[in-house]
Design a protein around this motif. Structure first.
Motif, PDB file in Angstrom:
ATOM      1  N   LYS A 351      48.376  32.298  40.270  1.00 64.69           N
ATOM      2  CA  LYS A 351      48.097  31.756  41.597  1.00 64.69           C
ATOM      3  C   LYS A 351      49.246  30.886  42.104  1.00 64.69           C
ATOM      4  O   LYS A 351      49.567  30.871  43.290  1.00 64.69           O
ATOM      5  N   GLU A 352      49.899  30.185  41.196  1.00 63.91           N
ATOM      6  CA  GLU A 352      50.942  29.238  41.591  1.00 63.91           C
ATOM      7  C   GLU A 352      52.284  29.898  41.876  1.00 63.91           C
ATOM      8  O   GLU A 352      52.966  29.540  42.842  1.00 63.91           O
ATOM      9  N   VAL A 353      52.686  30.903  41.072  1.00 64.69           N
ATOM     10  CA  VAL A 353      54.068  31.394  41.191  1.00 64.69           C
ATOM     11  C   VAL A 353      54.207  32.882  41.484  1.00 64.69           C
ATOM     12  O   VAL A 353      55.288  33.320  41.892  1.00 64.69           O
ATOM     13  N   SER A 354      53.161  33.687  41.284  1.00 57.96           N
ATOM     14  CA  SER A 354      53.335  35.136  41.426  1.00 57.96           C
ATOM     15  C   SER A 354      53.654  35.532  42.867  1.00 57.96           C
ATOM     16  O   SER A 354      53.081  34.998  43.822  1.00 57.96           O
ATOM     17  N   ASP A 355      54.564  36.486  43.013  1.00 59.77           N
ATOM     18  CA  ASP A 355      54.924  37.021  44.331  1.00 59.77           C
ATOM     19  C   ASP A 355      54.124  38.272  44.680  1.00 59.77           C
ATOM     20  O   ASP A 355      54.342  38.862  45.742  1.00 59.77           O
ATOM     21  N   GLU A 356      53.211  38.674  43.815  1.00 61.74           N
ATOM     22  CA  GLU A 356      52.412  39.873  44.082  1.00 61.74           C
ATOM     23  C   GLU A 356      51.119  39.477  44.793  1.00 61.74           C
ATOM     24  O   GLU A 356      50.180  38.975  44.184  1.00 61.74           O
ATOM     25  N   LYS A 357      51.063  39.731  46.086  1.00 63.51           N
ATOM     26  CA  LYS A 357      49.935  39.290  46.907  1.00 63.51           C
ATOM     27  C   LYS A 357      48.612  39.883  46.436  1.00 63.51           C
ATOM     28  O   LYS A 357      47.565  39.227  46.523  1.00 63.51           O
ATOM     29  N   GLU A 358      48.660  41.139  45.946  1.00 63.98           N
ATOM     30  CA  GLU A 358      47.419  41.835  45.602  1.00 63.98           C
ATOM     31  C   GLU A 358      46.713  41.231  44.398  1.00 63.98           C
ATOM     32  O   GLU A 358      45.492  41.410  44.240  1.00 63.98           O
ATOM     33  N   THR A 359      47.445  40.520  43.517  1.00 59.15           N
ATOM     34  CA  THR A 359      46.830  40.051  42.275  1.00 59.15           C
ATOM     35  C   THR A 359      46.857  38.536  42.078  1.00 59.15           C
ATOM     36  O   THR A 359      46.117  38.023  41.235  1.00 59.15           O
ATOM     37  N   LYS A 360      47.684  37.817  42.808  1.00 59.09           N
ATOM     38  CA  LYS A 360      47.906  36.400  42.479  1.00 59.09           C
ATOM     39  C   LYS A 360      46.646  35.549  42.610  1.00 59.09           C
ATOM     40  O   LYS A 360      46.489  34.560  41.895  1.00 59.09           O
ATOM     41  N   PHE A 361      45.728  35.918  43.511  1.00 60.80           N
ATOM     42  CA  PHE A 361      44.545  35.083  43.726  1.00 60.80           C
ATOM     43  C   PHE A 361      43.335  35.511  42.896  1.00 60.80           C
ATOM     44  O   PHE A 361      42.253  34.948  43.044  1.00 60.80           O
ATOM     45  N   ASN A 362      43.504  36.528  42.045  1.00 67.02           N
ATOM     46  CA  ASN A 362      42.400  36.907  41.142  1.00 67.02           C
ATOM     47  C   ASN A 362      42.840  36.831  39.686  1.00 67.02           C
ATOM     48  O   ASN A 362      42.432  37.632  38.847  1.00 67.02           O
ATOM     49  N   GLY A 363      43.698  35.860  39.409  1.00 61.62           N
ATOM     50  CA  GLY A 363      44.145  35.651  38.040  1.00 61.62           C
ATOM     51  C   GLY A 363      45.196  36.625  37.585  1.00 61.62           C
ATOM     52  O   GLY A 363      45.459  36.734  36.386  1.00 61.62           O
ATOM     53  N   GLY A 364      45.788  37.362  38.518  1.00 66.19           N
ATOM     54  CA  GLY A 364      46.799  38.344  38.173  1.00 66.19           C
ATOM     55  C   GLY A 364      46.238  39.671  37.711  1.00 66.19           C
ATOM     56  O   GLY A 364      46.993  40.579  37.327  1.00 66.19           O
ATOM     57  N   LYS A 365      44.911  39.837  37.736  1.00 65.08           N
ATOM     58  CA  LYS A 365      44.282  41.050  37.207  1.00 65.08           C
ATOM     59  C   LYS A 365      44.590  42.267  38.067  1.00 65.08           C
ATOM     60  O   LYS A 365      44.456  42.237  39.293  1.00 65.08           O
ATOM     61  N   LEU A 366      44.984  43.362  37.394  1.00 68.62           N
ATOM     62  CA  LEU A 366      45.275  44.614  38.077  1.00 68.62           C
ATOM     63  C   LEU A 366      43.983  45.359  38.382  1.00 68.62           C
ATOM     64  O   LEU A 366      43.030  45.346  37.587  1.00 68.62           O
ATOM     65  N   ILE A 367      43.960  46.038  39.527  1.00 71.03           N
ATOM     66  CA  ILE A 367      42.812  46.852  39.902  1.00 71.03           C
ATOM     67  C   ILE A 367      43.127  48.314  39.589  1.00 71.03           C
ATOM     68  O   ILE A 367      44.181  48.824  39.962  1.00 71.03           O
ATOM     69  N   ASN A 368      42.213  48.969  38.902  1.00 66.37           N
ATOM     70  CA  ASN A 368      42.361  50.386  38.600  1.00 66.37           C
ATOM     71  C   ASN A 368      42.233  51.181  39.894  1.00 66.37           C
ATOM     72  O   ASN A 368      41.185  51.151  40.537  1.00 66.37           O
ATOM     73  N   PRO A 369      43.289  51.892  40.322  1.00 69.52           N
ATOM     74  CA  PRO A 369      43.221  52.602  41.606  1.00 69.52           C
ATOM     75  C   PRO A 369      42.199  53.727  41.619  1.00 69.52           C
ATOM     76  O   PRO A 369      41.758  54.147  42.688  1.00 69.52           O
ATOM     77  N   THR A 370      41.810  54.214  40.455  1.00 66.55           N
ATOM     78  CA  THR A 370      40.841  55.304  40.385  1.00 66.55           C
ATOM     79  C   THR A 370      39.411  54.806  40.496  1.00 66.55           C
ATOM     80  O   THR A 370      38.599  55.363  41.239  1.00 66.55           O
ATOM     81  N   THR A 371      39.095  53.737  39.769  1.00 67.86           N
ATOM     82  CA  THR A 371      37.722  53.234  39.726  1.00 67.86           C
ATOM     83  C   THR A 371      37.488  52.030  40.630  1.00 67.86           C
ATOM     84  O   THR A 371      36.351  51.646  40.877  1.00 67.86           O
TER      85      THR A 371
END
Length: 479
Positions: A351-371
């Motif tokens: 949340k503090e330093v990540s430049d990836e907008k899609e994941t920074k506010f959910n703890g950096g967790k990746l979303i499975n594009p299929t499910t």
């Protein structure tokens, strides 16, 4: 039936090089058999050396026909794309063609509208993609597809795509609104014998923190100035915009086509900033430089055709200095050290330093594009992602990884496996969403089956004698 051979349909989707003619036949419920002998009995598996038959009607479904040569063309298309047809018989391919025509016919009966302009625009894109495989040679492309001229090729591609789009929209309409209740999910699960319940593979939850090196203001100004120079040379010095594309654009995929794209106001394509700039321009105008996530662009609006805009563009991607790369890497190494020392959690750091907008506010967790959830099944994971986390134990932070994203930009990241569930038999509570999907698919199967059975009975259908011995999944022979 459609969904029972879904893997076959996926295999041949958008590859059917069929010749489609409108017959305008009247609807009838009686079954007729085409008497002319156009091919031997078709119970055999596909032969690799099958000859192409250029005529002979194998079936009529409503207002559509299936030619005997259509199956051979389908086989050629599949092989040309590297698809395996091992174990797939001519009867199965023929049945797939019958289904497509049934859906397309009833899409027209149900007044499902397909935009001819949209289909032609899509064909334009397809042709440009095909040309990339022949180094831009239309002659080679026509030779491969056995066409005498470009118009004949485009006309056939138009008919193929329109028929496929009609079929697709009809299928969507059939299952539209089909849902399952929690009680239906429970009933579906409970009726599966315990020894037949599906096994779900090892699943992981993965999080990452991404830092992207920054472009200096001086580099951004250099790129903007270069684009303004191109604009001036075209407008005031007679230079060719297309030549500038070929020589300088960083959008390599569009260079063979002179940087050209066709945009449609009703069908979003390209990023928002690109569309908004293009749609605000007049014919013959060149835009000022503008920024997107891909870099800086200028657009030349070549032609407006109703809702469609033919544009050419030049993309310049600002260069990242070595000093910026080192700075970004060092910053992420410091963050990693703090996480390992437990001065900060991985989620807090994201949340503090990540430049990836899609994941920074959910703890950096990746979303499975299929499910569309956070779980990744190990055996189905993207190979690149698997390579990055395969040796990671749970709650262990990876070393700093450098990679290029789809835009060609370098970024640095650290990763963590936040949860791991080993291979297990389906459990109702833990795997509810997966079980729900299985239950929903079964309900869709039944909906498709019912619709197809009803429509086959009321639709004018002829089947050629060469295919009467096929073991169809659906009652095409109306026995």
């Amino acid at each position: 039936m459609l969904l029972k051979i879904n893997s076959l349909k996926y295999l041949i989707k958008n590859t059917l090089a069929t010749a489609i003619l409108s017959l305008g036949l009247a609807q009838a419920s009686a079954q007729e058999i085409i008497k002319e002998q156009v091919a031997p009995k078709q119970n055999d598996s596909i032969k690799s050396d099958s000859a192409i038959k250029v005529d002979g009607v194998s079936a009529v479904v409503g207002d559509y026909i299936v030619l005997d040569s259509d199956i051979d063309k389908t086989i050629l298309q599949l092989k040309a794309q590297g698809a395996s047809i091992e174990g797939v018989s001519r009867c199965q391919l023929f049945g797939k063609l019958l289904e497509d025509k049934l859906y397309a016919h009833h899409a027209i009966q149900d007044s499902i509208e397909i935009s001819d302009l949209e289909i032609r625009s899509y064909v334009d894109q397809q042709v440009q993609q095909f040309l990339q495989s022949t180094n831009g040679s239309m002659e080679e492309l026509l030779k491969f597809y056995k066409k005498d001229n470009e118009k004949e090729f485009r006309d056939e591609m138009f008919e193929i795509n329109k028929s496929n789009r009609l079929a697709s929209e009809m299928q969507k309409k059939i299952v539209d609104g089909v849902e399952v209740t929690p009680e239906e999910v429970r009933e579906f699960y409970n009726k599966i014998p315990e020894d037949e319940r599906p096994e779900f593979g090892t699943e992981l939850k993965v999080a990452q923190i991404v830092i992207q090196p920054k472009v200096t203001p001086e580099e951004e100004q250099r790129v903007i100035a270069k684009l303004k120079e191109f604009k001036n040379q075209v407008q005031n010095e007679g230079a060719s915009f297309r030549s500038k594309v070929v020589l300088y654009s960083d959008d390599k995929a569009s260079i063979p086509n002179g940087g050209k794209y066709t945009l449609n106001r009703k069908r979003p394509q390209m990023v928002k900033e690109f569309r908004e700039t293009a749609f605000s321009m007049e014919e013959g105008q060149i835009s000022e430089p503008f920024k997107t996530d891909f870099g800086y662009h200028i657009i030349f609006l070549e032609k407006i055709r109703g809702q469609e805009y033919d544009v050419r563009h030049i993309l310049l991607i600002p260069k990242i200095l070595d000093s910026s790369l080192e700075e970004a890497k060092k910053r992420l190494e410091d963050v990693r050290a703090k996480i390992i020392a437990e001065d900060i959690t991985f989620a807090e750091a994201a949340k503090e330093v990540s430049d990836e907008k899609e994941t920074k506010f959910n703890g950096g967790k990746l979303i499975n594009p299929t499910t569309q959830d956070y779980n990744f099944e190990l055996t189905k994971m993207d190979t690149e992602l698997y390579g990055q986390i395969q040796s990671l134990e749970s709650d262990t932070v990876s070393e700093v990884i450098a990679e290029q994203d789809r835009k060609g930009a370098v970024k640095f990241k650290i990763m963590m496996v936040t949860d791991r569930v080993d291979t297990h038999i389906a459990d109702y509570s833990r795997d509810y969403l997966k079980i729900k999907d299985l239950a929903l698919n079964e309900k869709r199967f039944k909906t498709i089956d019912k619709w197809q059975d009803e429509k086959i009975k009321e639709t004018y259908i002829k089947i050629g004698e060469a295919y009467r011995d096929c073991d169809f999944n659906s009652n095409w022979l109306k026995n």
